[in-house]
Motif scaffolding. Structure first.
Motif, PDB file in Angstrom:
ATOM      1  N   ARG A   1      42.690  21.085 -13.014  1.00 29.45           N
ATOM      2  CA  ARG A   1      43.466  20.062 -12.312  1.00 29.45           C
ATOM      3  C   ARG A   1      43.461  20.318 -10.808  1.00 29.45           C
ATOM      4  O   ARG A   1      43.322  19.389 -10.015  1.00 29.45           O
ATOM      5  CB  ARG A   1      44.897  20.043 -12.853  1.00 29.45           C
ATOM      6  CG  ARG A   1      45.843  19.054 -12.199  1.00 29.45           C
ATOM      7  CD  ARG A   1      45.395  17.588 -12.246  1.00 29.45           C
ATOM      8  NE  ARG A   1      45.170  17.070 -13.566  1.00 29.45           N
ATOM      9  CZ  ARG A   1      46.090  16.529 -14.357  1.00 29.45           C
ATOM     10  NH1 ARG A   1      47.328  16.438 -13.949  1.00 29.45           N
ATOM     11  NH2 ARG A   1      45.755  16.061 -15.540  1.00 29.45           N
TER      12      ARG A   1
ATOM     13  N   ALA B   1      49.369  21.286  -9.424  1.00 30.37           N
ATOM     14  CA  ALA B   1      48.650  21.492 -10.680  1.00 30.37           C
ATOM     15  C   ALA B   1      49.442  22.388 -11.616  1.00 30.37           C
ATOM     16  O   ALA B   1      49.543  22.126 -12.819  1.00 30.37           O
ATOM     17  CB  ALA B   1      47.270  22.083 -10.402  1.00 30.37           C
TER      18      ALA B   1
ATOM     19  N   HIS C   1      48.156  16.039 -20.650  1.00 26.75           N
ATOM     20  CA  HIS C   1      47.370  15.696 -19.459  1.00 26.75           C
ATOM     21  C   HIS C   1      45.891  15.477 -19.752  1.00 26.75           C
ATOM     22  O   HIS C   1      45.234  14.749 -19.016  1.00 26.75           O
ATOM     23  CB  HIS C   1      47.526  16.787 -18.388  1.00 26.75           C
ATOM     24  CG  HIS C   1      48.908  16.852 -17.850  1.00 26.75           C
ATOM     25  ND1 HIS C   1      49.381  15.992 -16.900  1.00 26.75           N
ATOM     26  CD2 HIS C   1      49.946  17.670 -18.152  1.00 26.75           C
ATOM     27  CE1 HIS C   1      50.641  16.272 -16.625  1.00 26.75           C
ATOM     28  NE2 HIS C   1      51.005  17.292 -17.375  1.00 26.75           N
TER      29      HIS C   1
ATOM     30  N   VAL D   1      42.906  17.104 -19.319  1.00 22.00           N
ATOM     31  CA  VAL D   1      42.003  17.213 -18.172  1.00 22.00           C
ATOM     32  C   VAL D   1      40.561  17.493 -18.577  1.00 22.00           C
ATOM     33  O   VAL D   1      39.652  17.280 -17.776  1.00 22.00           O
ATOM     34  CB  VAL D   1      42.469  18.293 -17.163  1.00 22.00           C
ATOM     35  CG1 VAL D   1      43.785  17.915 -16.530  1.00 22.00           C
ATOM     36  CG2 VAL D   1      42.544  19.652 -17.794  1.00 22.00           C
TER      37      VAL D   1
END
Length: 127
Positions: free
Chosen positions: A52, A81, A93, A95
């Motif tokens: 992130r 982050a 999230h 990612v």
């Protein structure tokens, strides 16, 4: 947060982006940028936090900025982050591509449908 690790602030910000590129452990990023963290959070989400942060860094244009400003922005991005994953799980999230590709909340794309292996075995199992 219960326990924190925090490194002493570095006054030398020379070529901060080059220094960040040469780091390998998440703890080194936190130490260089002087960001406090809970080791328990970092143990669970280190790859997600670093990914992130990389996404945040990629969105920035650091051209012609003084090193102190670059260091402050990098510090803020790492803090942001870290907070993303300190307050929720990595699954929230998503990612990484593998997590996005198998997101149950996202409808399957035609021709790319995921079929669980268990459902295939049930057809050939004890009927």
């Amino acid at each position: 947060m219960n326990s924190f690790c925090n490194a002493s602030r570095t006054s030398d910000t020379a070529e901060i982006l080059a220094r960040l590129k040469n780091l390998s452990a998440a703890e080194e990023f936190f130490a260089l940028l002087d960001v406090a963290y809970d080791p328990k959070v970092l143990d669970v989400s280190r790859l997600h936090i670093m990914k992130r942060m990389g996404q945040y860094l990629a969105e920035e244009d650091f051209a012609d900025l003084p090193e102190q400003v670059i260091a402050a922005r990098a510090r803020a991005m790492l803090e942001r982050a870290y907070e993303d994953f300190a307050t929720s799980s990595p699954l929230a999230h998503r990612v990484f591509k593998v997590l996005n590709d198998h997101n149950p909340a996202k409808p399957a794309q035609p021709g790319h449908t995921f079929v669980p292996f268990d459902s295939i075995l049930k057809r050939f199992g004890r009927e």
